[in-house]
Design a protein around this motif. Structure first.
Motif, PDB file in Angstrom:
ATOM      1  N   GLU A 140      24.513  30.296  51.371  1.00 40.66           N
ATOM      2  CA  GLU A 140      23.703  29.914  52.530  1.00 40.66           C
ATOM      3  C   GLU A 140      24.564  29.158  53.529  1.00 40.66           C
ATOM      4  O   GLU A 140      25.353  28.292  53.153  1.00 40.66           O
ATOM      5  N   GLU A 141      24.409  29.490  54.812  1.00 40.79           N
ATOM      6  CA  GLU A 141      25.137  28.777  55.845  1.00 40.79           C
ATOM      7  C   GLU A 141      24.465  27.429  56.093  1.00 40.79           C
ATOM      8  O   GLU A 141      23.258  27.357  56.313  1.00 40.79           O
ATOM      9  N   VAL A 142      25.264  26.364  56.018  1.00 38.46           N
ATOM     10  CA  VAL A 142      24.769  25.015  56.291  1.00 38.46           C
ATOM     11  C   VAL A 142      25.749  24.336  57.237  1.00 38.46           C
ATOM     12  O   VAL A 142      26.879  24.792  57.412  1.00 38.46           O
ATOM     13  N   GLN A 143      25.314  23.263  57.841  1.00 38.97           N
ATOM     14  CA  GLN A 143      26.201  22.450  58.671  1.00 38.97           C
ATOM     15  C   GLN A 143      26.447  21.123  57.971  1.00 38.97           C
ATOM     16  O   GLN A 143      25.516  20.504  57.463  1.00 38.97           O
TER      17      GLN A 143
ATOM     18  N   GLN B  70      16.995  30.215  63.920  1.00 41.17           N
ATOM     19  CA  GLN B  70      16.811  29.021  63.084  1.00 41.17           C
ATOM     20  C   GLN B  70      18.173  28.368  62.802  1.00 41.17           C
ATOM     21  O   GLN B  70      19.133  29.046  62.449  1.00 41.17           O
ATOM     22  N   GLN B  71      18.229  27.059  62.998  1.00 45.93           N
ATOM     23  CA  GLN B  71      19.462  26.319  62.750  1.00 45.93           C
ATOM     24  C   GLN B  71      19.707  26.190  61.247  1.00 45.93           C
ATOM     25  O   GLN B  71      18.769  26.000  60.477  1.00 45.93           O
TER      26      GLN B  71
ATOM     27  N   LYS C 256      30.186  24.332  60.285  1.00 44.58           N
ATOM     28  CA  LYS C 256      29.362  25.250  59.497  1.00 44.58           C
ATOM     29  C   LYS C 256      30.180  25.744  58.313  1.00 44.58           C
ATOM     30  O   LYS C 256      31.343  26.109  58.459  1.00 44.58           O
ATOM     31  N   VAL C 257      29.552  25.719  57.147  1.00 46.38           N
ATOM     32  CA  VAL C 257      30.186  26.236  55.937  1.00 46.38           C
ATOM     33  C   VAL C 257      29.155  27.065  55.184  1.00 46.38           C
ATOM     34  O   VAL C 257      27.945  26.920  55.396  1.00 46.38           O
TER      35      VAL C 257
END
Length: 169
Positions: A57-60, A7-8, A51-52
């Motif tokens: 939570e990892e988000v772009q 999942q992205q 990506k941070v």
């Protein structure tokens, strides 16, 4: 509930706006690559994705550096429509760039037709405080009038760069 491995991460589109020469590209490049580019000559808009980790939570973050394209109404409006959050950048050493932030805000609000979009007023070039033309009082007053946060940054020293780009997510 765990995230599926393929999942992205969530994508957040951030648009950088402001007059030419205020440091939009320098802020973006500092955030992306940890380097200060003194003589960057932007000719077109560039998009950067990073990506941070935000709130665990990892988000772009997709950053659109408009690089002077704001002068073309149709292009500008398309950019504004696609944005989820906006960084309105001015130089603390240039009053004209500060005055122009009102027009940028008005254009964004017209296109988005939403007063509650994530928006941040950014005073760049804080490393040049001795050349300051826009007082902290004036910048804070405008941010308060708009109901948005105000942050001073320096693309050169990286001061508050991460703070402005991760706040929008």
């Amino acid at each position: 509930m765990s995230k599926k491995p393929n999942q992205q991460p969530a994508l957040h589109k951030v648009i950088m706006v402001g007059s030419g020469g205020v440091g939009k590209s320098a802020l973006t490049l500092q955030f992306m690559y940890d380097e200060f580019v003194e003589d960057y000559e932007p000719t077109k808009a560039d998009s950067y994705r990073k990506k941070v980790v935000l709130d665990g939570e990892e988000v772009q973050i997709d950053i659109l550096d408009t690089a002077g394209q704001e002068d073309y109404a149709a292009i500008r409006d398309n950019y504004f429509r696609s944005g989820e959050g906006f960084l309105c950048v001015f130089s603390i050493t240039e009053d004209e760039s500060f005055q122009a932030t009102q027009e940028f805000r008005d254009q964004i609000l017209r296109v988005k037709n939403d007063e509650n979009i994530p928006f941040l007023l950014v005073g760049n070039k804080s490393d040049l405080d001795e050349k300051r033309k826009v007082s902290l009082t004036d910048a804070n007053a405008r941010a308060q009038q708009w109901g948005v946060p105000y942050v001073e940054t320096s693309a050169k020293t990286r001061d508050n760069v991460d703070k402005i780009l991760c706040r929008q997510c």
